[in-house]
Design a protein around this motif. Structure first.
Motif, short mmCIF file in Angstrom:
data_model
loop_
_atom_site.label_atom_id
_atom_site.label_comp_id
_atom_site.label_asym_id
_atom_site.label_seq_id
_atom_site.Cartn_x
_atom_site.Cartn_y
_atom_site.Cartn_z
N THR A 102 3.62 15.24 44.05
CA THR A 102 2.86 14.00 43.89
C THR A 102 3.38 12.93 44.84
O THR A 102 4.59 12.67 44.91
CB THR A 102 2.97 13.49 42.44
N GLY A 103 2.48 12.33 45.58
CA GLY A 103 2.83 11.25 46.49
C GLY A 103 3.36 11.69 47.84
O GLY A 103 3.64 10.84 48.70
N LEU A 104 3.48 13.00 48.04
CA LEU A 104 3.99 13.48 49.32
C LEU A 104 2.87 13.63 50.34
O LEU A 104 1.71 13.85 49.99
CB LEU A 104 4.71 14.83 49.14
N HIS A 105 3.23 13.53 51.62
CA HIS A 105 2.28 13.68 52.72
C HIS A 105 2.82 14.71 53.72
O HIS A 105 3.94 15.20 53.58
CB HIS A 105 2.05 12.32 53.40
N ILE A 106 2.00 15.03 54.70
CA ILE A 106 2.36 16.10 55.64
C ILE A 106 3.71 15.85 56.30
O ILE A 106 4.48 16.80 56.52
CB ILE A 106 1.25 16.25 56.71
N HIS A 107 4.03 14.60 56.59
CA HIS A 107 5.31 14.34 57.26
C HIS A 107 6.50 14.59 56.33
O HIS A 107 7.65 14.57 56.77
CB HIS A 107 5.35 12.90 57.79
N ASP A 108 6.23 14.84 55.03
CA ASP A 108 7.30 15.13 54.07
C ASP A 108 7.60 16.63 53.97
O ASP A 108 8.47 17.02 53.17
CB ASP A 108 6.92 14.60 52.68
N ILE A 109 6.90 17.46 54.74
CA ILE A 109 7.11 18.92 54.65
C ILE A 109 8.58 19.30 54.87
O ILE A 109 9.14 20.07 54.07
CB ILE A 109 6.20 19.66 55.64
N PRO A 110 9.26 18.80 55.91
CA PRO A 110 10.67 19.21 56.09
C PRO A 110 11.55 18.88 54.89
O PRO A 110 12.39 19.70 54.50
CB PRO A 110 11.10 18.43 57.35
N ALA A 111 11.37 17.70 54.31
CA ALA A 111 12.19 17.31 53.17
C ALA A 111 11.88 18.17 51.94
O ALA A 111 12.78 18.59 51.20
CB ALA A 111 11.97 15.83 52.84
N LEU A 112 10.58 18.44 51.71
CA LEU A 112 10.19 19.29 50.58
C LEU A 112 10.74 20.70 50.76
O LEU A 112 11.28 21.30 49.82
CB LEU A 112 8.66 19.32 50.46
N LYS A 113 10.60 21.22 51.95
CA LYS A 113 11.10 22.56 52.26
C LYS A 113 12.61 22.64 52.02
O LYS A 113 13.11 23.61 51.43
CB LYS A 113 10.75 22.92 53.70
N GLN A 114 13.34 21.63 52.46
CA GLN A 114 14.79 21.62 52.29
C GLN A 114 15.17 21.52 50.81
O GLN A 114 16.13 22.16 50.36
CB GLN A 114 15.41 20.45 53.07
N LYS A 115 14.40 20.73 50.05
CA LYS A 115 14.69 20.57 48.61
C LYS A 115 14.55 21.91 47.89
O LYS A 115 15.43 22.31 47.11
CB LYS A 115 13.76 19.54 47.99
N VAL A 116 13.46 22.63 48.16
CA VAL A 116 13.24 23.92 47.52
C VAL A 116 14.29 24.93 47.99
O VAL A 116 14.82 25.71 47.19
CB VAL A 116 11.81 24.43 47.82
N TYR A 117 14.59 24.90 49.28
CA TYR A 117 15.62 25.79 49.82
C TYR A 117 16.95 25.58 49.10
O TYR A 117 17.62 26.55 48.69
CB TYR A 117 15.78 25.53 51.33
N ASP A 118 17.34 24.31 48.93
CA ASP A 118 18.63 24.01 48.30
C ASP A 118 18.66 24.47 46.84
O ASP A 118 19.68 24.98 46.36
CB ASP A 118 18.91 22.50 48.38
N ILE A 119 17.55 24.30 46.12
CA ILE A 119 17.48 24.74 44.73
C ILE A 119 17.63 26.25 44.64
O ILE A 119 18.39 26.77 43.80
CB ILE A 119 16.14 24.29 44.10
N MET A 120 16.94 26.97 45.51
CA MET A 120 17.01 28.44 45.48
C MET A 120 18.36 28.94 45.97
O MET A 120 18.91 29.91 45.42
CB MET A 120 15.86 29.02 46.32
N ASP A 121 18.90 28.32 47.00
CA ASP A 121 20.20 28.71 47.52
C ASP A 121 21.28 28.56 46.44
O ASP A 121 22.09 29.48 46.22
CB ASP A 121 20.54 27.84 48.74
N ALA A 122 21.27 27.41 45.75
CA ALA A 122 22.25 27.19 44.68
C ALA A 122 22.06 28.19 43.55
O ALA A 122 23.03 28.69 42.98
CB ALA A 122 22.13 25.76 44.16
N GLY A 123 20.80 28.50 43.23
CA GLY A 123 20.52 29.46 42.16
C GLY A 123 21.03 30.85 42.49
O GLY A 123 21.66 31.51 41.66
N LEU A 124 20.78 31.31 43.71
CA LEU A 124 21.25 32.64 44.11
C LEU A 124 22.77 32.71 44.13
O LEU A 124 23.36 33.75 43.80
CB LEU A 124 20.66 33.01 45.48
#
Length: 253
Positions: free
Chosen positions: A222-244
């Motif tokens: 919610t509230g994100l735009h195309i220029h936020d893709i790198p930050a969103l991608k990094q957030k999901v990456y960090d969550i999955m990396d920590a989980g694994l």
């Protein structure tokens, strides 16, 4: 002694392959009956048939499916599911672990496998990453599924992670761009044990045992735009990396 154990594993792997094929041939007529029902109703039925296929196969080969919910999951809400990719055994736990209508993005090369390729073509949205036209077509198909109330599944790494020292490879933008453009939250899941069940180096490395699917916290867009893709991608990456790293013994980051 080691050669006896290795021989037994080869016998087990051949048995597992033959049972996989036998179940596939049993459900194939039902897949043919589902095809005329259309991409939505027929596709949902084929997904349920694949669930039966995976469940039966697991029972026959001694693999135990387990779901772990670190955060509550609403099966009535649409998501873009993303997961790590490290084994050919990544597909059955997805089919068993996602209990809502879904379409997965899959590699076009798999349609060349006799009989299996027909089922695969009917069950997934195909993509050929080397062809820009088919990539664009697959994105339209994924967005169409979301419009019809169907969640989608994408491996953001694109292909196997063959570096056993790192939990994840670099993520592609596709899943995150679609999430922002369609306002669909991302649900990361972890495939914790698939590398232990079947190592990517050989189809004769299959072993029975536990196969866990871990549901992580959803990531809203919610509230994100195309220029936020790198930050969103990094957030999901960090969550999955920590989980694994919590579930498997990776070297410290």
């Amino acid at each position: 002694m080691k050669w006896i154990l290795r021989l037994l594993q080869y016998v087990y792997c051949v048995y597992a392959l033959l049972s996989f094929i036998a179940i596939m041939l049993l459900i194939f007529p039902f897949v043919l009956l589902a095809l005329p029902m259309g991409k939505i109703r027929g596709g949902n039925l084929i997904y349920r048939l694949c669930h039966v296929w995976a469940f039966t196969w697991y029972c026959l080969i001694g693999v135990r499916h387990k779901e772990i919910y670190e955060h509550p999951h609403n099966r009535n809400q649409q998501f873009i599911f993303v997961a790590n990719h490290i084994s050919y055994m990544d597909i059955p736990p997805i089919v068993l672990g996602i209990h809502q209508p879904i379409r997965a993005l899959g590699k076009y090369e798999m349609v060349k496998v006799p009989v299996f390729g027909w089922i695969y073509r009917a069950a997934v949205i195909l993509v050929n990453r080397s062809n820009a036209e088919t990539r664009a077509r697959s994105v339209r198909a994924l967005k169409s599924a979301l419009k019809h109330g169907i969640s989608i599944f994408i491996f953001p790494e694109g292909t196997f992670n063959e570096n056993e020292q790192m939990p994840l490879k670099h993520f592609f933008d596709g899943a995150f761009r679609i999430a922002i453009e369609t306002r669909t939250p991302i649900k990361p899941i972890l495939l914790v044990d698939t590398l232990d069940r079947l190592h990517f180096k050989s189809l004769f490395e299959l072993t029975p045992g536990l196969n866990r699917v871990v549901y992580l916290e959803e990531v809203p867009v919610t509230g994100l735009h195309i220029h936020d893709i790198p930050a969103l991608k990094q957030k999901v990456y960090d969550i999955m990396d920590a989980g694994l790293r919590r579930y498997r013994n990776y070297p410290s980051a």
